[in-house]
Enzyme design. Structure first.
Site, PDB file in Angstrom:
ATOM      1  N   ARG A   1     -10.190   2.258  -3.645  1.00 31.12           N
ATOM      2  CA  ARG A   1      -9.932   1.224  -2.762  1.00 31.12           C
ATOM      3  C   ARG A   1     -10.564   1.733  -1.470  1.00 31.12           C
ATOM      4  NH1 ARG A   1      -4.714   0.951  -5.526  1.00 31.12           N
ATOM      5  NH2 ARG A   1      -4.346  -1.325  -6.041  1.00 31.12           N
TER       6      ARG A   1
ATOM      7  N   HIS B   1       0.766  -1.240   0.063  1.00 26.78           N
ATOM      8  CA  HIS B   1       0.006  -0.052  -0.174  1.00 26.78           C
ATOM      9  C   HIS B   1       0.875   1.236   0.101  1.00 26.78           C
ATOM     10  CE1 HIS B   1      -3.550  -2.563   0.606  1.00 26.78           C
ATOM     11  NE2 HIS B   1      -3.812  -1.323  -0.253  1.00 26.78           N
TER      12      HIS B   1
ATOM     13  N   GLU C   1      -9.323 -11.177 -10.092  1.00 26.00           N
ATOM     14  CA  GLU C   1      -8.068 -11.179  -9.322  1.00 26.00           C
ATOM     15  C   GLU C   1      -7.671 -12.754  -9.270  1.00 26.00           C
ATOM     16  OE1 GLU C   1      -7.865  -7.760  -6.779  1.00 26.00           O
ATOM     17  OE2 GLU C   1      -9.789  -8.532  -6.096  1.00 26.00           O
TER      18      GLU C   1
ATOM     19  N   CYS D   1      -6.862  -2.668 -13.351  1.00 26.48           N
ATOM     20  CA  CYS D   1      -6.640  -1.486 -12.356  1.00 26.48           C
ATOM     21  C   CYS D   1      -5.596  -2.146 -11.456  1.00 26.48           C
ATOM     22  CB  CYS D   1      -7.775  -1.341 -11.695  1.00 26.48           C
ATOM     23  SG  CYS D   1      -8.512  -2.763 -10.574  1.00 26.48           S
TER      24      CYS D   1
ATOM     25  N   ARG E   1     -14.944   0.347  -4.947  1.00 26.10           N
ATOM     26  CA  ARG E   1     -14.740  -1.024  -4.709  1.00 26.10           C
ATOM     27  C   ARG E   1     -15.230  -1.179  -3.146  1.00 26.10           C
ATOM     28  NH1 ARG E   1      -8.939  -3.948  -4.974  1.00 26.10           N
ATOM     29  NH2 ARG E   1      -8.589  -2.808  -3.113  1.00 26.10           N
TER      30      ARG E   1
ATOM     31  N   ASN F   1      -2.564  -7.306  -9.657  1.00 25.88           N
ATOM     32  CA  ASN F   1      -1.639  -7.612  -8.476  1.00 25.88           C
ATOM     33  C   ASN F   1      -1.981  -8.957  -7.949  1.00 25.88           C
ATOM     34  OD1 ASN F   1      -0.854  -4.935  -9.014  1.00 25.88           O
ATOM     35  ND2 ASN F   1      -2.197  -4.317  -7.280  1.00 25.88           N
ATOM     36  N   ASP F   2      -3.218  -9.160  -7.673  1.00 23.38           N
ATOM     37  CA  ASP F   2      -3.602 -10.645  -7.098  1.00 23.38           C
ATOM     38  C   ASP F   2      -3.658 -11.572  -8.350  1.00 23.38           C
ATOM     39  OD1 ASP F   2      -3.928 -10.161  -4.251  1.00 23.38           O
ATOM     40  OD2 ASP F   2      -5.540  -8.799  -4.641  1.00 23.38           O
TER      41      ASP F   2
HETATM   42  C1  PEP Z   1      -5.086  -6.097  -7.698  1.00 27.25           C
HETATM   43  O1  PEP Z   1      -5.137  -6.923  -6.915  1.00 27.25           O
HETATM   44  O2  PEP Z   1      -4.548  -5.780  -8.878  1.00 27.25           O
HETATM   45  C2  PEP Z   1      -5.884  -4.804  -7.175  1.00 27.25           C
HETATM   46  C3  PEP Z   1      -5.944  -3.577  -8.016  1.00 27.25           C
HETATM   47  O3  PEP Z   1      -6.253  -4.768  -5.772  1.00 27.25           O
HETATM   48  P1  PEP Z   1      -5.369  -4.540  -4.516  1.00 27.25           P
HETATM   49  O4  PEP Z   1      -3.918  -4.225  -5.077  1.00 27.25           O
HETATM   50  O5  PEP Z   1      -5.931  -3.395  -3.753  1.00 27.25           O
HETATM   51  O6  PEP Z   1      -5.460  -5.694  -3.979  1.00 27.25           O
HETATM   52 MG    MG Z   2      -6.471  -7.154  -5.343  1.00 25.26          MG
END
Ligand code: PEP
Ligand code: MG
Length: 854
Positions: A568, A462, A705, A774, A604, A727-728
């Site tokens: 977020r 974060h 994700e 995203c 979200r 990311n996930d």
């Molecule tokens: C992701 O997982 O790409 C995403 C945008 O969500 P976060 O990074 O908040 O888990």
């Molecule tokens: Mg995520």
């Protein structure tokens, strides 16, 4: 001959496994097996009884043959050959007999620390093979000189002294004039030995003054005393004699720089740069940008304590009590950690407790009390001095312990606290160094920061996300050595992932020119940031913003965002004692939509769990939280909390709805795994809207994700839009923890398996609903181009990246890159894909962005 025997440590020092020595000649075991010590003393002693068979002319390397005929190289520091013996005094001579513990050489620690690359001293068994080494202390331990260091056990497979077999094949000879600046020292000698073994030849070296010496004998080679300019005759015997000679001639006939170029790629990208080269620290680029500024280390805020004390007796008693209390709380923490199976954590607390019991620290604090200081202040002063000593040791492992010491300082001082802790103000534009940082700590100081460097962390954490949102240069996963960096005018090049703590004046001048050119480019990009991102072949891509607060929505609008692709919302819930009320949430959501003046805003629902935990929400214990209750799965566990959020969203959507048309506010659900899960939320949204008498429902989207979601085309029929959280998605596809600094460099969305999933998801959605991205990959210009070529409709990036991503898209020919996709998707690695795409973009970019726009 005994079946095993022991050697002792030649000097006090921190034990470093050989493979962690930042020099491939040692790390790759080219010279032989062994260990390294990061010295805490100034004299090297004999690790065993034996005879000195080699002393380098430059005094930095000594070889000793022990009674078992094993040859031990003690190599003082790294690249110390370049010091030409300066700062090192030999206490023995060639052929001397020495006893265990006899001093061999003394060195000027300060001089070497300032002039050598590192003081790390490898101790290597260079000959013969056939002994297995068992290291007695653990890596990271401090050993004292004379304490047992190795046990050597006779290995049965290759008994020492076994006669080398004669080498069949041809024999060739060549002569070369040595061009190595420091002659044939240990590192090129080790390379020669490797050349011989790689090509399976016997390689000998001879000079006018010296008969042939087999390159298998390191001490023999070093004793030849070959200097720069010496003519050397090389003879190789074996089938590959000629190729081996080519390599050997090349090695000896070039200046030393070629040795550096042979270093393995990993050494260039030192994610955990334990021993940085000349004030350089490398990490992973988390938020790009270039900045020059003073380096500041973030230490934990210390409580305010009275400076002067009561009587020395009372202050000593109070300090003893505070230390006792800190010890008790550490004991409790230790028990909790070991009961939960977190042994490493328990070991840390154990080490802290040992420090609390250190009589030298206590004696120092007592002396300050005798001088009239209060107990808390006396403790602060004693630990400050200890921390300064550790930091000055230039030892990365000890520097890492400075943080532990700061922790203890804070824990004991808090028993004397008169008011809340205070943090010294940061100088403007400071480049901050810290082990890691919480999002709230970052938010509190972000305004006054110029840049950020973290020893730990990951590029999708974060703090990295928040740094990108602000356009604040940031690198992460630099390793603990970072905490030693000091500099008045340091330079952080977060694009390249490099911090230079003490650049030269010439380098600073060049950097300033680069900064000014970048400023010009930024201004040009900003002038066009509010225009649509239309590619060269006429394809328009929405470039929206990722945000975490109402304040960032204003930032997004100012940077030219076409909408908000990801708000977020969980960031509103973090770092507080209770969840925000529905009206409080509604106000924030309304403000965000209003800031975007009619552009779509995707909010979200709560994504809590795994890396994002709320102190006021107790989730069931899960061995692996990333695979447990998180995202939409929270709904079954905390239905009221999520209903409350839906209500706030529905009301904000109703209040901000344009007179004609659907609400600008859209809702997106994280961590969806399948259609049934999504349908439950869709039904719940309709129920809550019914209860609130709202008939214009906001669009509802699903985040992709989880690999199962990417493989569920039914989601595109059920949802109004999809947004891929790369990311996930990368984390779950590659089974790599997104928070792990050790894996951060490999977590690449361009991994062919991740790209294939994205392609399947887009194909499944075709004709049903739009698909956006995203995750952090949307902010990476190269990945963004590939995603658009795959058919992504919207990229959502940190506000500060909008102009740059739009600029890159305007130079892209989508159909050209799309034609490459079949090849890209059959490649085996993300690196191969990156290289191909990067070469393609470079060759097809015939017009610069400036020409295309102006
Ligand atoms: C992701 O997982 O790409 C995403 C945008 O969500 P976060 O990074 O908040 O888990
Ligand atoms: Mg995520």
């Amino acid at each position: 001959m005994p079946a095993f025997f022991e050697l002792v440590a030649p000097i006090d020092g921190v034990v470093i496994p050989l493979q962690e020595v930042p020099d491939p000649v040692f790390a790759e075991g080219t010279l032989g097996p062994g260990v390294a010590l990061d010295p805490l003393g100034d004299t090297l002693h004999a690790p065993c009884h034996g005879r000195i068979i080699q002393c380098a002319r430059t005094r930095h390397a000594i070889t000793l043959r022990d009674e078992q005929d094993c040859e031990w190289l003690l190599h003082l520091g790294l690249d110390t050959v370049e010091l030409n013996g300066e700062g090192i005094e030999l206490l023995i001579s060639h052929d001397d007999e020495v006893h265990t513990g006899d001093p061999l050489c003394r060195f000027d620690v300060d001089y070497l620390a300032r002039h050598a690359r590192a003081l790390i001293t490898p101790m290597i068994l260079t000959a013969p093979v056939g002994w297995a080494l068992e290291l007695l202390p653990a890596p990271g331990d401090i050993v004292r000189q004379g304490e047992p260091l190795f046990r050597l056990v006779l290995s049965e497979e290759a008994p020492p002294g076994a006669a080398p077999s004669s080498t069949p094949g041809q024999t060739s000879t060549r002569t070369v004039t040595v061009a190595l600046e420091h002659g044939l020292h240990a590192r090129p000698a080790a390379r020669l030995r490797r050349i011989a073994s790689q090509h399976q030849v016997t390689l000998t070296l001879a000079t006018d003054d010296h008969p042939p010496i087999d390159s298998a004998s390191l001490s023999g080679l070093l004793n030849m005393g070959i200097l720069c300019g010496t003519d050397v005759t090389l003879t190789a015997a074996g089938y590959q004699a000629s190729t081996a000679l080519d390599a050997a001639v090349h090695l000896l006939g070039q200046p030393d720089t070629t040795l550096e170029q042979e270093a393995p790629a990993e050494a260039d990208h030192a994610v955990s740069a334990d021993t940085p080269a000349a004030g350089q620290y490398t990490g992973l680029p988390a938020s790009p940008g270039l900045i020059i500024g003073p380096l500041v280390t973030l230490s934990p805020a210390l409580p305010n304590v009275p400076e002067r004390g009561d009587t020395p007796d009372r202050e000593r008693a109070a300090l003893d009590k505070a230390i006792r209390q800190a010890r008790d709380s550490l004991a409790r923490a230790m028990t909790t950690a070991s009961q939960a199976g977190r042994q490493e954590e328990a070991d840390v607390f154990e080490a802290h407790r040992a420090w609390l019991d250190d009589p030298t620290l206590l004696a120092a604090a007592h002396r300050h009390i005798d001088d009239g200081f209060g107990g808390g202040e006396a403790w602060r002063r004693a630990l400050d001095a200890e921390a300064a000593t550790l930091a000055a040791s230039l030892n990365p492992l000890l520097a890492g312990r400075v943080n532990d010491l700061r922790d203890l300082q804070q824990q004991v001082m808090q028993h004397f606290a008169t008011s809340a802790p205070s943090q010294a103000p940061l100088p403007p534009g400071a480049i901050l160094i810290s082990h890691d940082m919480t999002p709230s700590a970052f938010a509190a100081i972000a305004q006054s920061l110029g840049g950020l460097c973290l020893a730990a962390g990951g590029t999708t954490s974060h703090v990295s996300i928040m740094a990108r949102a602000r356009g604040l240069p940031c690198i992460v996963a630099c390793g603990e050595a970072l905490l030693q960096a000091r500099g008045e005018r340091a330079c952080l090049d977060a694009e390249a992932g490099i911090l230079e703590s003490t650049p030269t004046p010439e380098r600073l001048e060049a950097l300033e020119r680069q900064l000014s050119a970048q400023q010009d480019a930024r201004e040009r990009i900003a002038r066009h940031a509010h225009q649509p991102a239309t590619t060269r072949d006429g394809h328009t891509v929405q470039v929206a913003a990722n945000i975490g607060s109402a304040e960032e929505a204003a930032l997004a609008a100012a940077h030219g965002a076409d909408g908000i692709g990801l708000f977020r919302s969980e960031l509103l819930f973090l770092e507080r004692d209770a969840a925000p009320s529905a009206p409080e949430q509604q106000t924030v959501y309304t403000t965000v939509v209003q800031a975007m003046e009619g552009a779509p805003v995707i909010i979200r629902t709560l994504d809590i769990g795994a890396d994002k935990q709320l102190p006021y929400l107790t989730l069931p214990e899960t061995p692996n939280p990333a695979l447990g209750i998180r995202g939409v799965r929270l709904w079954a566990h905390e239905p009221e909390l999520l209903d409350q959020q839906l209500d706030a969203l529905l009301l904000a959507a109703r209040d901000t709805r344009p007179p004609h048309g659907p609400p600008a506010l859209r809702i997106m659900v994280p961590m969806i795994s399948d259609v049934a899960e999504f349908m439950t939320i869709k039904t719940r949204l309709a129920e809550r809207a019914g209860a609130l008498e709202i008939d214009a429902l906001p669009e509802l989207g699903a985040m992709i994700e989880v690999p199962s979601a990417a493989l569920s085309p039914g989601l595109a029929r059920a949802a109004d839009f999809l947004s891929i959280g790369t990311n996930d998605l990368a984390q779950y596809t590659l089974a790599m923890d997104r928070e792990s600094p050790a894996l951060a460099a490999r977590m690449d969305v361009l991994h062919p398996a991740v790209l294939r999933l994205i392609k399947l998801c887009i194909e499944g959605a075709h004709g049903n609903c739009p698909v956006g991205v995203c995750g952090a990959s949307a902010s990476d210009p190269l990945a963004a181009a590939v995603l658009v070529a795959l058919g992504i409709d919207e990229l959502s990036v940190e506000p500060a990246r909008i102009g740059t991503i739009k600029d890159g898209l305007r130079q892209l020919n989508v159909s050209g890159l799309a034609a490459l996709l079949p090849d890209l998707l059959t490649m085996d690695s993300a690196e191969a894909i990156r290289q191909t795409v990067s070469a393609h973009l470079a060759t097809t970019k015939t017009t610069s962005s400036r020409e295309a726009l102006e």
